[in-house]
Scaffold this active site. Structure first.
Site, PDB file in Angstrom:
ATOM      1  N   CYS A  65       1.125  -1.355  -0.099  1.00 24.77           N
ATOM      2  CA  CYS A  65      -0.019  -0.432  -0.148  1.00 24.77           C
ATOM      3  C   CYS A  65       1.190   1.155   0.391  1.00 24.77           C
ATOM      4  CB  CYS A  65      -0.820   0.195   1.068  1.00 24.77           C
ATOM      5  SG  CYS A  65       0.118  -0.007   2.415  1.00 24.77           S
ATOM      6  N   ASP A 126     -15.264   0.052   2.533  1.00 30.16           N
ATOM      7  CA  ASP A 126     -14.656   0.599   3.183  1.00 30.16           C
ATOM      8  C   ASP A 126     -15.926   1.061   4.754  1.00 30.16           C
ATOM      9  OD1 ASP A 126     -13.209   3.316   5.246  1.00 30.16           O
ATOM     10  OD2 ASP A 126     -12.969   4.096   2.977  1.00 30.16           O
ATOM     11  N   ARG A 128     -14.968   2.581   7.665  1.00 34.72           N
ATOM     12  CA  ARG A 128     -14.564   3.393   8.516  1.00 34.72           C
ATOM     13  C   ARG A 128     -15.118   4.378   8.601  1.00 34.72           C
ATOM     14  NH1 ARG A 128      -9.169   5.103   5.763  1.00 34.72           N
ATOM     15  NH2 ARG A 128     -10.303   4.903   3.996  1.00 34.72           N
ATOM     16  N   THR A 149      -4.544  14.413   1.322  1.00 36.03           N
ATOM     17  CA  THR A 149      -5.635  13.818   1.002  1.00 36.03           C
ATOM     18  C   THR A 149      -5.815  13.252  -0.483  1.00 36.03           C
ATOM     19  OG1 THR A 149      -7.388  11.943   1.351  1.00 36.03           O
ATOM     20  CG2 THR A 149      -8.076  14.398   1.224  1.00 36.03           C
TER      21      THR A 149
HETATM   22  N1  LIG Z   1      -9.447  -4.221   4.529  1.00 36.89           N
HETATM   23  C1  LIG Z   1      -8.007  -4.106   3.674  1.00 36.89           C
HETATM   24  N2  LIG Z   1      -7.408  -1.920   4.710  1.00 36.89           N
HETATM   25  C2  LIG Z   1      -6.615  -1.413   3.765  1.00 36.89           C
HETATM   26  C3  LIG Z   1      -6.381  -3.155   2.608  1.00 36.89           C
HETATM   27  N3  LIG Z   1      -4.901  -1.664   2.057  1.00 36.89           N
HETATM   28  C4  LIG Z   1      -4.461  -0.856   3.004  1.00 36.89           C
HETATM   29  N4  LIG Z   1      -5.975  -0.544   4.004  1.00 36.89           N
HETATM   30  C5  LIG Z   1      -6.281   0.311   4.991  1.00 36.89           C
HETATM   31  O1  LIG Z   1      -6.510   1.331   4.454  1.00 36.89           O
HETATM   32  C6  LIG Z   1      -6.321   2.385   5.306  1.00 36.89           C
HETATM   33  C7  LIG Z   1      -6.049   3.320   4.745  1.00 36.89           C
HETATM   34  O2  LIG Z   1      -5.712   4.913   4.429  1.00 36.89           O
HETATM   35  P1  LIG Z   1      -5.177   6.136   4.338  1.00 36.89           P
HETATM   36  O3  LIG Z   1      -4.340   6.194   4.537  1.00 36.89           O
HETATM   37  O4  LIG Z   1      -6.369   7.166   5.429  1.00 36.89           O
HETATM   38  O5  LIG Z   1      -5.553   6.221   3.078  1.00 36.89           O
HETATM   39  P2  LIG Z   1      -7.025   5.854   2.038  1.00 36.89           P
HETATM   40  O6  LIG Z   1      -8.520   6.889   2.711  1.00 36.89           O
HETATM   41  O7  LIG Z   1      -6.497   5.758   1.018  1.00 36.89           O
HETATM   42  O8  LIG Z   1      -7.003   7.717   1.982  1.00 36.89           O
HETATM   43  P3  LIG Z   1      -5.747   9.079   1.052  1.00 36.89           P
HETATM   44  O9  LIG Z   1      -6.088  10.253   2.972  1.00 36.89           O
HETATM   45  O10 LIG Z   1      -5.744   9.189   0.077  1.00 36.89           O
HETATM   46  O11 LIG Z   1      -4.205   7.628   1.758  1.00 36.89           O
HETATM   47  C8  LIG Z   1      -5.578   1.741   6.244  1.00 36.89           C
HETATM   48  O12 LIG Z   1      -6.557   1.540   7.264  1.00 36.89           O
HETATM   49  C9  LIG Z   1      -4.635   0.295   5.671  1.00 36.89           C
HETATM   50  O13 LIG Z   1      -5.031  -0.609   6.663  1.00 36.89           O
HETATM   51  C10 LIG Z   1      -6.408  -3.619   1.677  1.00 36.89           C
HETATM   52  O14 LIG Z   1      -5.337  -4.229   0.634  1.00 36.89           O
HETATM   53  N5  LIG Z   1      -7.358  -4.497   2.274  1.00 36.89           N
HETATM   54 ZN   LIG Z   2      -1.663   0.485   3.984  1.00 35.84          ZN
END
Ligand SMILES: Nc1nc2c(ncn2[C@@H]2O[C@H](COP(=O)(O)OP(=O)(O)OP(=O)(O)O)[C@@H](O)[C@H]2O)c(=O)[nH]1
Ligand SMILES: [Zn+2]
Length: 204
Positions: A65, A126, A128, A149
């Site tokens: 990621c 998602d 959250r 973001t």
């Molecule tokens: N379920 C799941 N969660 C993931 C995966 N890869 C990353 N995550 C989670 O995704 C979330 C990424 O969160 P942020 O860094 O806030 O990113 P975002 O919502 O993509 O938005 P940005 O602000 O643009 O970074 C974290 O909670 C990670 O643990 C995946 O393949 N599956």
């Molecule tokens: Zn991550």
């Protein structure tokens, strides 16, 4: 929602000396953290980031990621600006938790994308919510942010809690051959604004 401030301390980092504010979400038992630098309570919009916990990316150097790269870039940007806030939110795996994220990674190793994997496990793409941000920012005296973001849901969420997002600051970093498909799925299925994604792919 009952989110209570517990304690604050200094947190020296390679980027600057932040103040670390600890909060307890009494309903979920989750412990959230805000890092601040400089004067954030002036009423002017402050550079800010809502960072969702990613143990693998933030602490274990995962290249699956972009989280670890974004965390570092955000702290660097705040230090360069001289003030700002990063909320480190304990909503691992987009809210499904670490062990379920590992289950989702297992499905992704077998070909699913990040959204399909969540759905096959019975979760939303998602899960959250950002309700804890309002009391945390209020405690810090912050009512307006320049939000780092690529995720339009974060902007909408803050606005829905009455906070002003004066500006969205893109945060595109950490592209590599291991996360290319993941980031493409975020852009294609989750609505992330990653227009210039391919500008700086780093070797891994
Ligand atoms: N379920 C799941 N969660 C993931 C995966 N890869 C990353 N995550 C989670 O995704 C979330 C990424 O969160 P942020 O860094 O806030 O990113 P975002 O919502 O993509 O938005 P940005 O602000 O643009 O970074 C974290 O909670 C990670 O643990 C995946 O393949 N599956
Ligand atoms: Zn991550």
């Amino acid at each position: 929602m009952s989110v209570v401030f517990v304690a604050a301390s200094q947190l020296p980092t390679p980027f600057g000396v932040f103040t670390m504010h600890g909060f307890l979400d009494e309903a979920s038992g989750k412990e959230h953290v805000a890092l601040t630098l400089g004067d954030v309570a002036s009423g002017e919009p402050v550079l800010g980031r809502l960072h969702s916990e990613c143990l693998t990316g933030d602490a274990l150097f995962s290249l699956r990621c972009d989280c670890g790269f974004q965390l570092e870039a955000a702290l660097r940007a705040i230090a360069e600006a001289g003030s700002g806030v990063l909320l480190y939110l304990r909503q691992e795996g987009r809210g499904i938790g670490l062990l379920n994220k590992i289950r989702a990674y297992e499905l992704q190793d077998a070909g699913a994308d990040t959204v399909e994997a969540n759905e096959r496990l019975g979760f939303g793409a998602d899960q959250r919510d950002y309700a804890m941000c309002q009391p945390m920012l209020e405690h810090l005296g912050i009512c307006a942010v320049k939000l780092m973001t690529n995720n339009p849901r974060k902007v909408k969420a803050l606005e829905s809690y009455g906070l002003k997002v004066a500006e969205r600051v893109p945060l595109q970093t950490g592209l590599n051959k291991h996360n290319r498909k993941y980031l493409a799925t975020k852009a294609g299925k989750l609505g992330h604004m990653l227009g210039n994604l391919h500008q700086a792919e780093s070797e891994s």
